[in-house]
Design a protein around this motif. Structure first.
Motif, PDB file in Angstrom:
ATOM      1  N   LEU A   1       9.275  11.666  66.561  1.00 32.37           N
ATOM      2  CA  LEU A   1       8.549  11.010  67.646  1.00 32.37           C
ATOM      3  C   LEU A   1       8.220  11.957  68.796  1.00 32.37           C
ATOM      4  N   THR A   2       9.052  12.944  69.003  1.00 28.88           N
ATOM      5  CA  THR A   2       8.843  13.847  70.137  1.00 28.88           C
ATOM      6  C   THR A   2       8.276  15.204  69.719  1.00 28.88           C
ATOM      7  N   GLY A   3       8.094  15.411  68.408  1.00 27.56           N
ATOM      8  CA  GLY A   3       7.611  16.700  67.923  1.00 27.56           C
ATOM      9  C   GLY A   3       6.103  16.761  67.816  1.00 27.56           C
ATOM     10  N   GLU A   4       5.642  17.852  67.219  1.00 36.14           N
ATOM     11  CA  GLU A   4       4.216  18.068  67.017  1.00 36.14           C
ATOM     12  C   GLU A   4       3.808  17.601  65.618  1.00 36.14           C
ATOM     13  N   PRO A   5       2.554  17.232  65.429  1.00 31.13           N
ATOM     14  CA  PRO A   5       2.086  16.878  64.086  1.00 31.13           C
ATOM     15  C   PRO A   5       2.291  18.035  63.116  1.00 31.13           C
ATOM     16  N   GLN A   6       2.631  17.696  61.890  1.00 32.77           N
ATOM     17  CA  GLN A   6       2.803  18.732  60.872  1.00 32.77           C
ATOM     18  C   GLN A   6       1.456  19.371  60.546  1.00 32.77           C
ATOM     19  N   LYS A   7       1.483  20.658  60.258  1.00 32.55           N
ATOM     20  CA  LYS A   7       0.239  21.346  59.903  1.00 32.55           C
ATOM     21  C   LYS A   7      -0.353  20.736  58.642  1.00 32.55           C
ATOM     22  N   GLU A   8      -1.659  20.859  58.509  1.00 30.56           N
ATOM     23  CA  GLU A   8      -2.364  20.252  57.390  1.00 30.56           C
ATOM     24  C   GLU A   8      -2.840  21.323  56.420  1.00 30.56           C
ATOM     25  N   GLY A   9      -2.672  21.050  55.136  1.00 26.26           N
ATOM     26  CA  GLY A   9      -3.111  21.986  54.110  1.00 26.26           C
ATOM     27  C   GLY A   9      -4.619  22.111  54.063  1.00 26.26           C
ATOM     28  N   GLU A  10      -5.081  23.257  53.642  1.00 26.18           N
ATOM     29  CA  GLU A  10      -6.520  23.534  53.616  1.00 26.18           C
ATOM     30  C   GLU A  10      -7.162  23.250  52.267  1.00 26.18           C
TER      31      GLU A  10
ATOM     32  N   THR B   1      10.901   1.791  72.205  1.00 28.30           N
ATOM     33  CA  THR B   1      12.128   1.135  71.744  1.00 28.30           C
ATOM     34  C   THR B   1      12.922   2.045  70.814  1.00 28.30           C
ATOM     35  N   LEU B   2      12.237   2.819  69.975  1.00 30.83           N
ATOM     36  CA  LEU B   2      12.943   3.700  69.042  1.00 30.83           C
ATOM     37  C   LEU B   2      13.644   4.838  69.778  1.00 30.83           C
ATOM     38  N   LEU B   3      12.999   5.384  70.790  1.00 31.88           N
ATOM     39  CA  LEU B   3      13.605   6.497  71.527  1.00 31.88           C
ATOM     40  C   LEU B   3      14.823   6.069  72.325  1.00 31.88           C
ATOM     41  N   ASN B   4      14.959   4.785  72.572  1.00 33.94           N
ATOM     42  CA  ASN B   4      16.098   4.271  73.328  1.00 33.94           C
ATOM     43  C   ASN B   4      17.246   3.811  72.443  1.00 33.94           C
ATOM     44  N   ILE B   5      17.095   3.903  71.133  1.00 36.52           N
ATOM     45  CA  ILE B   5      18.143   3.464  70.212  1.00 36.52           C
ATOM     46  C   ILE B   5      19.308   4.448  70.226  1.00 36.52           C
ATOM     47  N   THR B   6      20.510   3.920  70.196  1.00 38.33           N
ATOM     48  CA  THR B   6      21.723   4.732  70.113  1.00 38.33           C
ATOM     49  C   THR B   6      22.504   4.340  68.860  1.00 38.33           C
ATOM     50  N   GLU B   7      23.557   5.093  68.574  1.00 35.11           N
ATOM     51  CA  GLU B   7      24.386   4.785  67.407  1.00 35.11           C
ATOM     52  C   GLU B   7      24.974   3.381  67.489  1.00 35.11           C
ATOM     53  N   ASP B   8      25.258   2.906  68.691  1.00 36.80           N
ATOM     54  CA  ASP B   8      25.853   1.580  68.852  1.00 36.80           C
ATOM     55  C   ASP B   8      24.891   0.457  68.482  1.00 36.80           C
ATOM     56  N   ASP B   9      23.601   0.775  68.406  1.00 38.64           N
ATOM     57  CA  ASP B   9      22.607  -0.247  68.075  1.00 38.64           C
ATOM     58  C   ASP B   9      22.410  -0.416  66.575  1.00 38.64           C
ATOM     59  N   LEU B  10      23.009   0.484  65.787  1.00 44.54           N
ATOM     60  CA  LEU B  10      22.848   0.440  64.334  1.00 44.54           C
ATOM     61  C   LEU B  10      24.205   0.384  63.658  1.00 44.54           C
ATOM     62  N   GLU B  11      24.253  -0.298  62.527  1.00 42.20           N
ATOM     63  CA  GLU B  11      25.466  -0.319  61.714  1.00 42.20           C
ATOM     64  C   GLU B  11      25.067  -0.069  60.265  1.00 42.20           C
ATOM     65  N   LEU B  12      25.184   1.186  59.855  1.00 47.49           N
ATOM     66  CA  LEU B  12      24.808   1.591  58.518  1.00 47.49           C
ATOM     67  C   LEU B  12      26.049   2.044  57.760  1.00 47.49           C
ATOM     68  N   SER B  13      26.025   1.892  56.451  1.00 45.94           N
ATOM     69  CA  SER B  13      27.205   2.242  55.663  1.00 45.94           C
ATOM     70  C   SER B  13      26.958   3.357  54.648  1.00 45.94           C
ATOM     71  N   SER B  14      25.709   3.541  54.218  1.00 48.77           N
ATOM     72  CA  SER B  14      25.419   4.532  53.181  1.00 48.77           C
ATOM     73  C   SER B  14      24.821   5.818  53.733  1.00 48.77           C
ATOM     74  N   ILE B  15      24.537   5.837  55.010  1.00 44.54           N
ATOM     75  CA  ILE B  15      24.000   7.022  55.674  1.00 44.54           C
ATOM     76  C   ILE B  15      24.486   6.999  57.114  1.00 44.54           C
TER      77      ILE B  15
END
Length: 281
Positions: free
Chosen positions: A140-149, A113-127
């Motif tokens: 959602l489509t990227g790789e996990p962030q590396k982890e500190g040792e 559902t999140l990947l299918n969201i477009t600008e028309d589905d949201l109405e924000l004013s401060s961002i």
């Protein structure tokens, strides 16, 4: 502030995909997608999606004050305005609705559902809607962030705004950072010059440079601070013993004080540096 993971990275049971947007005014917007490393585990308790904004340049920003009831000396309640020592997106009145809209969306969402969201589905004013959607889809489509040792870096807070606890020679160092997976994701180092007696009575080196009123020494200092910040992010530790800026002075600024400050963060001795909130009326 979310809980600290009290274990080494190999024992962390979730991946964190992290997408950030760093703005020149100090705001950093972040979308985090958490998912279990074990694909067969899903106990329904994981908060999979998180969106936030933290300012790592300015501790006090107008509009982020809170109304707090306190007792006066006679035991009577009075309402006072309180400025916290860090600005978080959603605290400001004009941002609260947008924060509620996003949190409600994420509460029941799925990746699909999140990947299918477009600008028309949201109405924000401060961002801008594009900011939220871009970061969300990147996470959602990227790789996990590396982890500190280092275990100690997993024990650091998710975010912190820190300042030297005393003014000396008319200035104080300020350091803010963000951390998700035991690494130094973002860091901003500044110098505050005292101009009055109040906690908020200072000017910032970064502003002097941006306004083109900094001296040549101040420009050199700011350039060095930016370089130190980039080095910290690159190697994911705040300090090493053979730092080349130790025992140097740029103008009136003693860089050894910064080394001590960063070493305290490195060893998790940072609580004494936490920026305190201020009552403003």
């Amino acid at each position: 502030m979310r809980y600290n993971q009290n274990s080494e990275s190999s024992f962390i049971g979730v991946y964190r995909n992290v997408a950030r947007l760093v703005c020149d005014d100090g705001w950093v917007y972040t979308f985090v997608y958490e998912h279990y490393k074990d694909p067969h585990k899903d106990d329904g308790t994981l908060i999979k999606y998180q969106f936030n904004g933290i300012n790592i340049r300015y501790a006090y920003i107008g509009g982020y004050e809170e109304s707090i009831e306190i007792q006066d000396n006679n035991g009577n309640l009075e309402t006072r305005r309180y400025a916290p020592g860090i600005a978080i997106w959603g605290m400001k009145e004009s941002e609260k609705r947008d924060s509620d809209v996003i949190n409600e969306l994420l509460r029941t969402a799925t990746n699909e559902t999140l990947l299918n969201i477009t600008e028309d589905d949201l109405e924000l004013s401060s961002i801008e809607e594009t900011v939220f959607i871009k970061l969300m889809k990147e996470a959602l489509t990227g790789e996990p962030q590396k982890e500190g040792e280092l275990k100690s870096y997993w024990n650091k807070p998710q975010y912190a705004m820190l300042q030297e606890p005393i003014w000396k020679d008319g200035y104080s160092f300020q350091v803010a950072f963000l951390n998700e997976t035991g690494c130094v994701d973002e860091v901003f180092i500044d110098v505050l010059y005292k101009v009055g007696e109040g906690k908020m009575d200072y000017t910032q080196l970064s502003d002097l440079v941006d306004q083109n009123i900094a001296t040549e020494e101040q420009k050199k200092l700011y350039s060095e601070l930016l370089k130190i910040g980039e080095t910290i992010k690159k190697r994911d530790v705040f300090v090493i013993e053979e730092e080349d800026f130790k025992s140097t002075t740029i103008g009136i600024v003693d860089m050894d004080r910064l080394y001590v400050f960063l070493k305290d963060i490195h060893t998790n001795n940072y609580l004494k540096y936490m920026v305190q909130g201020v009552y403003i009326d």
